[in-house]
Enzyme design. Structure first.
Site, PDB file in Angstrom:
ATOM      1  N   TYR A 186       2.519   2.821   5.469  1.00  0.00           N
ATOM      2  CA  TYR A 186       1.180   2.198   5.664  1.00  0.00           C
ATOM      3  C   TYR A 186       0.507   2.385   6.926  1.00  0.00           C
ATOM      4  O   TYR A 186       1.173   2.160   8.101  1.00  0.00           O
ATOM      5  CB  TYR A 186       1.001   0.705   5.324  1.00  0.00           C
ATOM      6  CG  TYR A 186      -0.218   0.192   5.237  1.00  0.00           C
ATOM      7  CD1 TYR A 186      -1.015   0.264   4.127  1.00  0.00           C
ATOM      8  CD2 TYR A 186      -0.513  -0.974   6.318  1.00  0.00           C
ATOM      9  CE1 TYR A 186      -2.187  -0.321   4.129  1.00  0.00           C
ATOM     10  CE2 TYR A 186      -1.694  -1.420   6.182  1.00  0.00           C
ATOM     11  CZ  TYR A 186      -2.648  -0.980   5.237  1.00  0.00           C
ATOM     12  OH  TYR A 186      -3.880  -1.779   4.963  1.00  0.00           O
TER      13      TYR A 186
ATOM     14  N   GLU B 148      -2.296  -1.931  -2.821  1.00  0.00           N
ATOM     15  CA  GLU B 148      -1.732  -1.540  -4.118  1.00  0.00           C
ATOM     16  C   GLU B 148      -1.972  -2.562  -5.176  1.00  0.00           C
ATOM     17  O   GLU B 148      -1.500  -2.362  -6.305  1.00  0.00           O
ATOM     18  CB  GLU B 148      -0.070  -1.122  -3.842  1.00  0.00           C
ATOM     19  CG  GLU B 148       0.223  -0.219  -3.145  1.00  0.00           C
ATOM     20  CD  GLU B 148       1.445   0.124  -2.961  1.00  0.00           C
ATOM     21  OE1 GLU B 148       2.353  -0.460  -3.343  1.00  0.00           O
ATOM     22  OE2 GLU B 148       1.918   1.362  -2.274  1.00  0.00           O
TER      23      GLU B 148
ATOM     24  N   TYR C 275      -0.147  13.925   0.898  1.00  0.00           N
ATOM     25  CA  TYR C 275       1.279  14.348   0.631  1.00  0.00           C
ATOM     26  C   TYR C 275       1.159  15.776   0.349  1.00  0.00           C
ATOM     27  O   TYR C 275       2.090  16.553   0.835  1.00  0.00           O
ATOM     28  CB  TYR C 275       1.854  13.622  -0.374  1.00  0.00           C
ATOM     29  CG  TYR C 275       1.761  11.746  -0.004  1.00  0.00           C
ATOM     30  CD1 TYR C 275       2.152  11.340   1.351  1.00  0.00           C
ATOM     31  CD2 TYR C 275       1.997  11.052  -1.051  1.00  0.00           C
ATOM     32  CE1 TYR C 275       2.223  10.228   1.564  1.00  0.00           C
ATOM     33  CE2 TYR C 275       1.817   9.756  -0.612  1.00  0.00           C
ATOM     34  CZ  TYR C 275       2.065   9.293   0.580  1.00  0.00           C
ATOM     35  OH  TYR C 275       2.153   7.963   0.907  1.00  0.00           O
TER      36      TYR C 275
END
Length: 162
Positions: A85, A25, A130
């Protein structure tokens, strides 16, 4: 290959995964989580954090760390997924989906109203993943955060307010 609740012996591996996530990230120096902190949060006298891990050949290769939130409108708890993760070499095997499915089962078993999380705007692979699960972006909501000096200032009453 399997998904299970996190155990005390998993904590060092999970801390490493969280550090890998922070690097992914683009915030590697922001992650300061230690083994002792995570162990206390997960297994202390009043756990406020919960977790599941993904294992392949006995090695922890993924994790989902979460806590309960509450919907005042619905009057019930939900799950907020703080970290999800899976190591890059293990992606594409269904582990991320299986971790989310484990949390969905937690919601169903406890009559929780929702499972929610945040994702960085630039993380298109995760957003696309997602969406395949039926998750929807909460486009009309903006996340705010107080931290650091602003949090200290407000908490100490030195913000110039009433």
């Amino acid at each position: 290959m399997g998904i299970r609740e996190v155990r005390p012996a998993d904590v060092p591996a999970v801390v490493e995964l969280v550090h890998e996530l922070a690097a992914y990230e683009r915030e590697p120096t922001s992650c300061r989580r230690t083994v002792d902190q995570l162990r206390a949060a997960l297994f202390g006298p009043h756990p406020a954090l919960f977790g599941h891990v993904a294992e392949v050949d006995g090695a922890v290769v993924g994790c989902a760390l979460w806590f309960l939130n509450f919907s005042t409108w619905r009057g019930v708890h939900g799950i907020y997924l703080e970290d999800l993760y899976v190591q890059p070499a293990q992606r594409g095997r269904g582990l991320g989906r299986a971790l989310l499915a484990a949390l969905a089962r937690e919601c169903a078993q406890h009559d929780y109203a929702r499972l929610e999380w945040s994702v960085l705007d630039w993380n298109e692979p995760s957003i696309a993943f997602y969406r395949t699960l039926g998750a929807v972006g909460m486009e009309e909501w903006t996340t705010f955060r107080l931290h650091g000096a602003a949090l200290q200032r407000l908490g100490s009453g030195q913000d110039g307010g009433c």
